[in-house]
Design an enzyme around this catalytic site. Sequence first.
Site: not given
Ligand code: ATP
Ligand code: MG
Length: 139
Positions: A11, A51, A59, A87, A93, A104, A114, A117
Amino acid sequence: MAGNLTFTMIKPTAVKNNHTGDILKMINDAGFKIIAMKYTRLAPERAELFYAVHKGKPFFERLVSFMCSGPIVAAILEKENAVEDFRKLIGSTNPEKAEEGTVRKRYATSMTENAVHGSDSDENANIEADFFFSKLERY
Ligand code: ATP
Ligand code: MG
């Protein structure tokens, strides 16, 4: 059966802070093979599409504007049990909850920023890989 492909993005903040090399080394050291890779920047419409499942969440706007704020590195990775193992390598996350030694834990600066992805299922790994790469760009 668990699939052999996952999709990742390094990212914008992690790229800007020059962590690309270290993160790619962690990925290689963990046994993942890079089968496609590009250095690119997401346009807002593309980030919103990527997304789309998070549309409406508090968010979402922050996430989209962050993901467009600078270049990213997108890649398709190959390994047995790729989605689950990747993962584990990237960690939680929320960087405060990420386990020691994960990407992370080392490089995330906040929940939104973070560092990386990782796809959350085999189905999404394929959808996300197709979002960024044609079949001719995979080796
Ligand atoms: P990614 O999809 O980026 O690998 P993830 O699967 O761990 O991450 P998701 O729930 O898919 O998490 O959320 C996608 C992205 O949205 C997260 O990586 C983070 O950058 C952002 N995100 C998710 N939850 C929050 C939150 N509560 N506050 C701020 N940003 C968030
Ligand atoms: Mg995700």
